[in-house]
Design a protein around this motif. Structure first.
Motif, PDB file in Angstrom:
ATOM      1  N   PHE A  10     -10.705 -10.826  -0.600  1.00 18.17           N
ATOM      2  CA  PHE A  10     -10.531 -10.263  -1.936  1.00 18.17           C
ATOM      3  C   PHE A  10     -11.610  -9.210  -2.209  1.00 18.17           C
ATOM      4  O   PHE A  10     -11.325  -8.136  -2.747  1.00 18.17           O
ATOM      5  CB  PHE A  10     -10.598 -11.390  -2.961  1.00 18.17           C
ATOM      6  CG  PHE A  10     -10.261 -10.961  -4.358  1.00 18.17           C
ATOM      7  CD1 PHE A  10      -8.969 -10.615  -4.712  1.00 18.17           C
ATOM      8  CD2 PHE A  10     -11.251 -10.906  -5.337  1.00 18.17           C
ATOM      9  CE1 PHE A  10      -8.658 -10.215  -6.009  1.00 18.17           C
ATOM     10  CE2 PHE A  10     -10.951 -10.509  -6.625  1.00 18.17           C
ATOM     11  CZ  PHE A  10      -9.650 -10.163  -6.962  1.00 18.17           C
ATOM     12  N   VAL A  11     -12.845  -9.507  -1.815  1.00 20.71           N
ATOM     13  CA  VAL A  11     -13.950  -8.560  -1.988  1.00 20.71           C
ATOM     14  C   VAL A  11     -13.700  -7.306  -1.162  1.00 20.71           C
ATOM     15  O   VAL A  11     -13.950  -6.181  -1.617  1.00 20.71           O
ATOM     16  CB  VAL A  11     -15.289  -9.213  -1.595  1.00 20.71           C
ATOM     17  CG1 VAL A  11     -16.421  -8.188  -1.615  1.00 20.71           C
ATOM     18  CG2 VAL A  11     -15.608 -10.375  -2.535  1.00 20.71           C
ATOM     19  N   LEU A  12     -13.185  -7.500   0.065  1.00 18.00           N
ATOM     20  CA  LEU A  12     -12.894  -6.343   0.922  1.00 18.00           C
ATOM     21  C   LEU A  12     -11.814  -5.459   0.295  1.00 18.00           C
ATOM     22  O   LEU A  12     -11.917  -4.223   0.310  1.00 18.00           O
ATOM     23  CB  LEU A  12     -12.440  -6.831   2.304  1.00 18.00           C
ATOM     24  CG  LEU A  12     -11.991  -5.743   3.291  1.00 18.00           C
ATOM     25  CD1 LEU A  12     -13.138  -4.775   3.578  1.00 18.00           C
ATOM     26  CD2 LEU A  12     -11.484  -6.374   4.587  1.00 18.00           C
ATOM     27  N   ALA A  13     -10.778  -6.081  -0.265  1.00 17.20           N
ATOM     28  CA  ALA A  13      -9.703  -5.304  -0.899  1.00 17.20           C
ATOM     29  C   ALA A  13     -10.234  -4.495  -2.076  1.00 17.20           C
ATOM     30  O   ALA A  13      -9.889  -3.319  -2.241  1.00 17.20           O
ATOM     31  CB  ALA A  13      -8.587  -6.247  -1.359  1.00 17.20           C
ATOM     32  N   LEU A  14     -11.080  -5.104  -2.884  1.00 15.96           N
ATOM     33  CA  LEU A  14     -11.672  -4.380  -4.016  1.00 15.96           C
ATOM     34  C   LEU A  14     -12.594  -3.272  -3.529  1.00 15.96           C
ATOM     35  O   LEU A  14     -12.640  -2.175  -4.117  1.00 15.96           O
ATOM     36  CB  LEU A  14     -12.438  -5.355  -4.911  1.00 15.96           C
ATOM     37  CG  LEU A  14     -11.604  -6.372  -5.696  1.00 15.96           C
ATOM     38  CD1 LEU A  14     -12.506  -7.281  -6.524  1.00 15.96           C
ATOM     39  CD2 LEU A  14     -10.607  -5.673  -6.611  1.00 15.96           C
ATOM     40  N   SER A  15     -13.334  -3.533  -2.456  1.00 16.12           N
ATOM     41  CA  SER A  15     -14.241  -2.517  -1.914  1.00 16.12           C
ATOM     42  C   SER A  15     -13.463  -1.317  -1.386  1.00 16.12           C
ATOM     43  O   SER A  15     -13.853  -0.153  -1.603  1.00 16.12           O
ATOM     44  CB  SER A  15     -15.092  -3.115  -0.791  1.00 16.12           C
ATOM     45  OG  SER A  15     -15.865  -4.192  -1.280  1.00 16.12           O
ATOM     46  N   LEU A  16     -12.366  -1.580  -0.690  1.00 17.78           N
ATOM     47  CA  LEU A  16     -11.538  -0.482  -0.192  1.00 17.78           C
ATOM     48  C   LEU A  16     -10.931   0.331  -1.328  1.00 17.78           C
ATOM     49  O   LEU A  16     -10.831   1.561  -1.254  1.00 17.78           O
ATOM     50  CB  LEU A  16     -10.420  -1.040   0.705  1.00 17.78           C
ATOM     51  CG  LEU A  16     -10.854  -1.564   2.077  1.00 17.78           C
ATOM     52  CD1 LEU A  16      -9.683  -2.229   2.787  1.00 17.78           C
ATOM     53  CD2 LEU A  16     -11.425  -0.426   2.928  1.00 17.78           C
ATOM     54  N   SER A  17     -10.546  -0.359  -2.403  1.00 13.62           N
ATOM     55  CA  SER A  17      -9.995   0.349  -3.565  1.00 13.62           C
ATOM     56  C   SER A  17     -11.056   1.233  -4.201  1.00 13.62           C
ATOM     57  O   SER A  17     -10.777   2.392  -4.573  1.00 13.62           O
ATOM     58  CB  SER A  17      -9.471  -0.664  -4.598  1.00 13.62           C
ATOM     59  OG  SER A  17      -8.456  -1.469  -4.041  1.00 13.62           O
ATOM     60  N   ASN A  73      -4.087   5.594   0.932  1.00 11.77           N
ATOM     61  CA  ASN A  73      -3.935   4.756  -0.259  1.00 11.77           C
ATOM     62  C   ASN A  73      -2.746   3.809  -0.157  1.00 11.77           C
ATOM     63  O   ASN A  73      -2.783   2.707  -0.708  1.00 11.77           O
ATOM     64  CB  ASN A  73      -3.797   5.630  -1.510  1.00 11.77           C
ATOM     65  CG  ASN A  73      -5.142   6.013  -2.082  1.00 11.77           C
ATOM     66  OD1 ASN A  73      -5.828   5.195  -2.682  1.00 11.77           O
ATOM     67  ND2 ASN A  73      -5.542   7.259  -1.875  1.00 11.77           N
ATOM     68  N   LEU A  74      -1.698   4.250   0.534  1.00  7.12           N
ATOM     69  CA  LEU A  74      -0.569   3.337   0.744  1.00  7.12           C
ATOM     70  C   LEU A  74      -1.015   2.098   1.515  1.00  7.12           C
ATOM     71  O   LEU A  74      -0.610   0.973   1.210  1.00  7.12           O
ATOM     72  CB  LEU A  74       0.555   4.054   1.493  1.00  7.12           C
ATOM     73  CG  LEU A  74       1.335   5.109   0.699  1.00  7.12           C
ATOM     74  CD1 LEU A  74       2.332   5.832   1.602  1.00  7.12           C
ATOM     75  CD2 LEU A  74       2.064   4.450  -0.484  1.00  7.12           C
ATOM     76  N   LEU A  75      -1.877   2.299   2.527  1.00  3.64           N
ATOM     77  CA  LEU A  75      -2.406   1.167   3.297  1.00  3.64           C
ATOM     78  C   LEU A  75      -3.293   0.284   2.429  1.00  3.64           C
ATOM     79  O   LEU A  75      -3.209  -0.947   2.481  1.00  3.64           O
ATOM     80  CB  LEU A  75      -3.185   1.677   4.513  1.00  3.64           C
ATOM     81  CG  LEU A  75      -2.387   2.465   5.555  1.00  3.64           C
ATOM     82  CD1 LEU A  75      -3.319   2.940   6.684  1.00  3.64           C
ATOM     83  CD2 LEU A  75      -1.267   1.604   6.137  1.00  3.64           C
ATOM     84  N   VAL A  76      -4.144   0.910   1.636  1.00  2.21           N
ATOM     85  CA  VAL A  76      -5.057   0.149   0.774  1.00  2.21           C
ATOM     86  C   VAL A  76      -4.274  -0.663  -0.255  1.00  2.21           C
ATOM     87  O   VAL A  76      -4.547  -1.851  -0.476  1.00  2.21           O
ATOM     88  CB  VAL A  76      -6.057   1.090   0.072  1.00  2.21           C
ATOM     89  CG1 VAL A  76      -6.862   0.326  -0.985  1.00  2.21           C
ATOM     90  CG2 VAL A  76      -6.993   1.719   1.089  1.00  2.21           C
ATOM     91  N   ILE A  77      -3.282  -0.028  -0.876  1.00  2.00           N
ATOM     92  CA  ILE A  77      -2.484  -0.727  -1.890  1.00  2.00           C
ATOM     93  C   ILE A  77      -1.699  -1.871  -1.271  1.00  2.00           C
ATOM     94  O   ILE A  77      -1.594  -2.961  -1.840  1.00  2.00           O
ATOM     95  CB  ILE A  77      -1.549   0.266  -2.609  1.00  2.00           C
ATOM     96  CG1 ILE A  77      -2.371   1.240  -3.463  1.00  2.00           C
ATOM     97  CG2 ILE A  77      -0.532  -0.470  -3.473  1.00  2.00           C
ATOM     98  CD1 ILE A  77      -1.565   2.376  -4.066  1.00  2.00           C
ATOM     99  N   ALA A  78      -1.146  -1.631  -0.072  1.00  2.00           N
ATOM    100  CA  ALA A  78      -0.399  -2.695   0.607  1.00  2.00           C
ATOM    101  C   ALA A  78      -1.307  -3.881   0.893  1.00  2.00           C
ATOM    102  O   ALA A  78      -0.916  -5.049   0.709  1.00  2.00           O
ATOM    103  CB  ALA A  78       0.204  -2.152   1.902  1.00  2.00           C
ATOM    104  N   TYR A  79      -2.530  -3.614   1.333  1.00  2.00           N
ATOM    105  CA  TYR A  79      -3.478  -4.705   1.627  1.00  2.00           C
ATOM    106  C   TYR A  79      -3.888  -5.424   0.339  1.00  2.00           C
ATOM    107  O   TYR A  79      -3.961  -6.653   0.291  1.00  2.00           O
ATOM    108  CB  TYR A  79      -4.708  -4.145   2.325  1.00  2.00           C
ATOM    109  CG  TYR A  79      -5.723  -5.194   2.707  1.00  2.00           C
ATOM    110  CD1 TYR A  79      -5.466  -6.101   3.731  1.00  2.00           C
ATOM    111  CD2 TYR A  79      -6.938  -5.283   2.034  1.00  2.00           C
ATOM    112  CE1 TYR A  79      -6.387  -7.068   4.079  1.00  2.00           C
ATOM    113  CE2 TYR A  79      -7.866  -6.249   2.382  1.00  2.00           C
ATOM    114  CZ  TYR A  79      -7.594  -7.136   3.400  1.00  2.00           C
ATOM    115  OH  TYR A  79      -8.507  -8.096   3.734  1.00  2.00           O
ATOM    116  N   LEU A  80      -4.134  -4.659  -0.719  1.00  2.00           N
ATOM    117  CA  LEU A  80      -4.531  -5.253  -1.995  1.00  2.00           C
ATOM    118  C   LEU A  80      -3.421  -6.146  -2.551  1.00  2.00           C
ATOM    119  O   LEU A  80      -3.678  -7.259  -3.029  1.00  2.00           O
ATOM    120  CB  LEU A  80      -4.887  -4.146  -2.996  1.00  2.00           C
ATOM    121  CG  LEU A  80      -5.324  -4.603  -4.393  1.00  2.00           C
ATOM    122  CD1 LEU A  80      -6.586  -5.442  -4.310  1.00  2.00           C
ATOM    123  CD2 LEU A  80      -5.549  -3.400  -5.301  1.00  2.00           C
ATOM    124  N   VAL A  81      -2.182  -5.659  -2.485  1.00  2.00           N
ATOM    125  CA  VAL A  81      -1.046  -6.455  -2.955  1.00  2.00           C
ATOM    126  C   VAL A  81      -0.893  -7.733  -2.124  1.00  2.00           C
ATOM    127  O   VAL A  81      -0.621  -8.810  -2.644  1.00  2.00           O
ATOM    128  CB  VAL A  81       0.257  -5.620  -2.919  1.00  2.00           C
ATOM    129  CG1 VAL A  81       1.474  -6.496  -3.164  1.00  2.00           C
ATOM    130  CG2 VAL A  81       0.199  -4.501  -3.952  1.00  2.00           C
TER     131      VAL A  81
END
Length: 339
Positions: A10-17, A73-81
């Motif tokens: 979860f922290v990694l997803a927020l960091s990437l965002s 960003n498509l990759l980041v959003i997919a990972y975050l979702v």
């Protein structure tokens, strides 16, 4: 502490965002010479894919940057979702709240027992302590052991997930406020480190340590352990006694709660007795007649242990009676004599 490695996703997803947002702002400012507010606006419209259009026409370099930026960003959003879906639908979010609640509860514990390691010995110690009403905090690295025990028993286990030899882990388990610590780790060296750390953090804590090798016993005692238990040695002696003293072993199993007819050992300090019984002799207490339980020992304030003490002895302040009986008899005794 249970879900620390899942929380890192979860922290990694927020960091990437956050990285995506920052790179977009910096990219638009450097490549297209946008102002900060214009760069933020374009970054947010690109990330959200709302398609409001360009503030100013893009240069070829700007179009190349936006093309790569959209793909990234498509990759980041997919990972975050994916991470958010896991937390919401697979119960990770519920576990996080449960973890936070458990940590808050442990911070309020005092006079509890810490068990380091939840293997065969640690889980047995935990269940016996809980059966006797003690508050217990488990320190364990393998999350699956705790999860399996929780699913099997339905009991909510207060646990700290981490390395028991680390100061921060023992502090999280409330070692400064604990009355006892049992370390049952598989490696004797780890148990030595736990004993050293616990003794340093809480000089008054009682430490019980497991050892596999006889040579480790002296090291554990020097490290601060009050008692050292060697399960393999005890197991061998138990099997030998089953041959030469089978009835003694049967009686011991009853006391240990392993046999079908369970007995209970209990202790009662002089200060815990009702005022009307303080100063009475063992004969005058007449515990056997009143409850059915038996006084099997008297530990005096000097440290001397009297087995089957004389009926004329009068327990003194700081003395302790050792009692034996069935669960019903002990319950009846404590109801009559304990203040």
């Amino acid at each position: 502490m249970w879900k620390r490695f899942n929380l890192s996703r979860f922290v990694l997803a927020l960091s990437l965002s956050g990285l995506s947002l920052a790179s977009g702002v910096v990219g638009f400012m450097l490549i297209e010479d946008y102002s900060f507010l214009d760069a933020v606006y374009m970054t947010m419209t690109t990330i959200s894919t709302v398609g409001f259009g360009e503030i100013y026409p893009f240069s070829p370099a700007g179009r190349a940057f936006v093309s790569v930026y959209i793909f990234f960003n498509l990759l980041v959003i997919a990972y975050l979702v994916s991470v958010l879906t896991t937390y919401i639908f697979d119960g990770e979010l519920r576990h996080l709240f449960k973890m936070f609640k458990t940590d808050q509860e442990i911070r309020g514990y005092s006079g509890h027992v810490i068990v380091c390691g939840f293997g065969r010995n640690g889980s047995k110690a935990y269940h016996d302590l809980r059966a006797n009403g003690a508050r217990v905090v488990i320190v364990e690295q393998d999350e699956s052991l705790l999860k399996a025990a929780t699913e099997t028993s339905g009991d909510v286990i207060a646990a700290v997930f981490g390395d028991a030899t680390a100061d921060d882990t023992l502090r999280a388990a409330g070692v400064e406020r604990a009355r006892a610590l049992i370390t049952t780790l598989s490696k004797d060296a780890d148990n030595v480190f736990v004993a050293l750390t616990a003794r340093e953090l809480n000089p008054n804590i009682k430490i019980i340590a497991r050892a596999s090798l006889k040579t480790s016993e002296a090291k554990l005692l020097r490290a601060g352990a009050d008692s050292v238990v060697m399960p393999d040695e005890i197991g061998g002696s138990h099997m030998a006694n089953l041959v030469v003293r089978p009835e003694v072993v049967r009686f011991w199993d009853m006391i240990s709660g392993l046999g079908p007819d369970k007995l209970r050992l209990e202790e009662m300090r002089f200060a815990e007795m009702r005022p009307e019984f303080q100063g009475c002799s063992i004969h005058e207490l007449d515990i056997r007649t009143r409850s059915g339980a038996t006084i099997i020992g008297l530990k005096q304030s000097s440290g001397e242990l009297l087995v089957s003490p004389n009926a004329n002895i009068r327990p003194a302040p700081d003395d302790m009676l050792l009692l034996l009986g069935t669960e019903e008899q002990i319950h009846k005794l404590l109801g009559q004599f304990r203040a």
